[in-house]
Design a protein around this motif. Structure first.
Motif, PDB file in Angstrom:
ATOM      1  N   ILE A 235      -7.843  -0.265   1.051  1.00  0.00           N
ATOM      2  CA  ILE A 235      -7.201  -1.839   0.948  1.00  0.00           C
ATOM      3  C   ILE A 235      -8.637  -2.399   0.826  1.00  0.00           C
TER       4      ILE A 235
ATOM      5  N   THR B   3       7.710  -3.492   7.635  1.00  0.00           N
ATOM      6  CA  THR B   3       6.814  -4.465   7.975  1.00  0.00           C
ATOM      7  C   THR B   3       7.560  -5.672   6.311  1.00  0.00           C
TER       8      THR B   3
ATOM      9  N   ALA C  54     -10.425  -2.805   8.639  1.00  0.00           N
ATOM     10  CA  ALA C  54     -10.780  -3.780   8.336  1.00  0.00           C
ATOM     11  C   ALA C  54     -11.430  -5.071   9.503  1.00  0.00           C
TER      12      ALA C  54
ATOM     13  N   ILE D 229      -4.308  -8.822  12.186  1.00  0.00           N
ATOM     14  CA  ILE D 229      -3.962  -7.085  12.204  1.00  0.00           C
ATOM     15  C   ILE D 229      -2.221  -6.918  12.621  1.00  0.00           C
TER      16      ILE D 229
ATOM     17  N   GLY E 250      -7.096   2.664   4.742  1.00  0.00           N
ATOM     18  CA  GLY E 250      -7.909   1.551   5.123  1.00  0.00           C
ATOM     19  C   GLY E 250      -9.013   0.898   4.594  1.00  0.00           C
TER      20      GLY E 250
ATOM     21  N   LYS F 111       0.779  -1.540  -0.215  1.00  0.00           N
ATOM     22  CA  LYS F 111      -0.350  -0.389  -0.336  1.00  0.00           C
ATOM     23  C   LYS F 111       0.539   0.892  -0.122  1.00  0.00           C
TER      24      LYS F 111
ATOM     25  N   VAL G  56       2.140  -2.359   4.763  1.00  0.00           N
ATOM     26  CA  VAL G  56       2.269  -0.771   4.727  1.00  0.00           C
ATOM     27  C   VAL G  56       3.348   0.409   4.454  1.00  0.00           C
TER      28      VAL G  56
ATOM     29  N   VAL H 286      -1.062  -7.855   2.956  1.00  0.00           N
ATOM     30  CA  VAL H 286      -1.067  -6.363   2.427  1.00  0.00           C
ATOM     31  C   VAL H 286       0.179  -5.443   3.717  1.00  0.00           C
TER      32      VAL H 286
ATOM     33  N   VAL I 113       0.901  -3.905   9.798  1.00  0.00           N
ATOM     34  CA  VAL I 113       1.762  -1.836   9.924  1.00  0.00           C
ATOM     35  C   VAL I 113       3.034  -1.912  10.786  1.00  0.00           C
TER      36      VAL I 113
ATOM     37  N   ILE J 260      -3.162  -8.165   7.535  1.00  0.00           N
ATOM     38  CA  ILE J 260      -2.492  -6.184   6.727  1.00  0.00           C
ATOM     39  C   ILE J 260      -1.261  -6.488   7.849  1.00  0.00           C
TER      40      ILE J 260
ATOM     41  N   VAL K 148      -8.376  -9.649   1.970  1.00  0.00           N
ATOM     42  CA  VAL K 148      -7.240  -9.499   1.847  1.00  0.00           C
ATOM     43  C   VAL K 148      -7.008 -10.827   3.654  1.00  0.00           C
TER      44      VAL K 148
ATOM     45  N   THR L  46      -6.287   0.919  10.337  1.00  0.00           N
ATOM     46  CA  THR L  46      -6.392   0.217   9.736  1.00  0.00           C
ATOM     47  C   THR L  46      -7.306  -1.174  10.150  1.00  0.00           C
TER      48      THR L  46
END
Lengths: 321, 321
Positions: free
Chosen positions: B167, B285, B194, B203, B164, B46, B304, B302, B179, B177, B174, B190
């Motif tokens: 995404i 990340t 999500a 997450i 977010g 992202k 970030v 994903v 972050v 994620i 997804v 986010t």
């Protein structure tokens, strides 16, 4: 697709943009106060480096492959490239499930080759330069009943023109647009859009002093080959192209040369100020703006950042200086 | 604006996005085959580094300043920052004609300071770290009847949440994620988006092993200060924030530490592959994904890229290695 449907015109660029925006979003046109202060003008950068493949050419590839039949996509696309054009065709071919074969010189930028392969293209290393690759790709296309795509085909220029539309949409009052000239598709597309909408917009082309073939040909109004030793891959053209020259003769107002060492200095400033990776061809526009300071004074100026594919080796030299 | 209108929620993030898109466009969520191959998963980045100010935080600044009255804008915004938050407030203040004063530590990244000044903010160098700057900014705001903006204010988190939404809009399937966690506004925003849309999305937060305060606080469910010697400015938090910790306790599934030296290695790969300038926090990340390879296998992941504001000095070291 017929020849006529794809001659370069504002109308056909608008039609091409419909294909382009099926798969891409507009890139930012961004104002930079620090760059403006250093030129004494209002300076915007058109961030074509934000595209997938990090270069404007992907717009042309998408417009091209979008219009091919299923049979043409299966038979395959053949092209020759030193980098960004090949990535464009490879990326677009992946989007539409087409087969792509790209001939690259033996010493091609390995990062660009890896990117083409990651999009599923077959990459063939052949010969020492673009012209040898071009001949080989054309022959392979004929033998395999595939389609040869040249880097300045009208269908590509129409797709590329979508970034010109974006500039005019975001900044209708632009006075000057400075564009790096490689094969010439970028400047021809930009000039076609800008001059058709407002003939007063000044279009300035830039090449490296270490690869002046397009500039010399533009000045003399005839095709002239020249030495090609620049480090700026995106403007490294030693043999001019007739179709882009003819358009430039009509629409380009000025064509300047900047030295490689000034391109490197300009790139250092751009990298520090914008926090974007900028390839040398893009930086040549800022080097040109520094050179043309007096005539740009107080104008609204767009510099086209044609791509961001600088090699890690050159980046290292740039930042280390 | 009232407190209630700005508590962090999916509804308020959607409302905030209306303010954000008056001035910004969505950033790309881009798939990279080469990164996917190296992780054994499907990997998207992202690209928050494509924003103006080259960082996600600008979304929060815009949502905040958009909601202020003319009187509040004239009285001025006061904040403290080591970089990206200050740029966000400065940029947004310029957009809306507000006065901005940013307190930065004496050793602040000079590129970020120059950017804040180019947006017209007054930059005050003060003390050795964020906490000293924060106290000074708060005092100045009170003395001058201005508004103090903290880096984790709910109104900022709601603005940040627009990435977010993007995404989830671009990749509704997804799985994970990842972050980077600085003050925590990015991961809270986010996670709120999500998890509200699909609680099965995992997450994962990341901090540097050389600045683990937020991770330790998350693990222990209490505020713990820790050493803060990382080179990764965007995750360099030595003192945790209670409001973002409480949200993370609720929504974050895992919180990993990665060593600075692995961040640098990861950043080199990201720079070479994507041709984007990536700041260390963003690269953390990818370092985390490499560390978590086994659990990410075949998932849609994903990462970030929170920002691109790497210093030229650190970039030089990175590329030179």
């Amino acid at each position: 697709m017929t020849k006529q449907e794809n001659t370069v015109s504002l109308k056909n660029i608008i039609k091409a943009s419909k294909n382009v925006y099926q798969h891409l979003s507009p890139t930012p046109l961004r104002y930079y106060q620090q760059l403006s202060d250093s030129i004494g003008a209002k300076v915007w950068l058109k961030h074509e480096n934000h595209n997938p493949t990090c270069a404007f050419k992907v717009r042309g590839g998408i417009n091209c492959v979008a219009q091919l039949s299923k049979e043409q996509r299966q038979a395959g696309l053949y092209t020759a490239s030193t980098g960004n054009h090949g990535q464009s065709i490879a990326y677009a071919s992946k989007l539409f499930g087409a087969k792509a074969v790209v001939y690259v010189p033996k010493n091609a930028n390995s990062g660009k080759v890896a990117a083409m392969q990651s999009y599923g293209a077959k990459v063939v290393h052949f010969g020492d330069n673009f012209d040898q690759c071009r001949a080989a790709a054309l022959e392979a296309a004929n033998q395999n009943k595939g389609l040869f795509i040249g880097p300045t085909d009208d269908i590509l220029i129409n797709g590329v023109g979508s970034y010109g539309l974006e500039i005019m949409n975001d900044l209708p009052d632009v006075d000057v647009i400075i564009v790096p000239v490689g094969a010439g598709s970028g400047i021809c597309a930009t000039a076609m859009v800008a001059k058709t909408i407002n003939p007063d917009i000044k279009i300035i082309g830039v090449q490296s002093a270490q690869a002046p073939a397009q500039q010399l040909s533009w000045l003399k109004r005839e095709l002239i080959e020249a030495d090609n030793t620049t480090i700026a891959e995106g403007v490294a053209t030693g043999v001019p192209f007739i179709n882009t020259q003819e358009t430039m003769w009509k629409y380009v107002d000025e064509f300047v040369l900047v030295d490689d060492k000034d391109i490197i200095k300009a790139n250092k400033i751009l990298s520090e100020t914008t926090h974007n990776l900028i390839e040398e061809a893009s930086a040549s526009t800022f080097a040109a703006a520094l050179q043309l300071k007096e005539q740009l004074k107080d104008k609204s100026v767009v510099l086209v950042m044609s791509g961001g594919n600088i090699s890690m080796q050159n980046l290292s030299k740039l930042i280390g200086d």
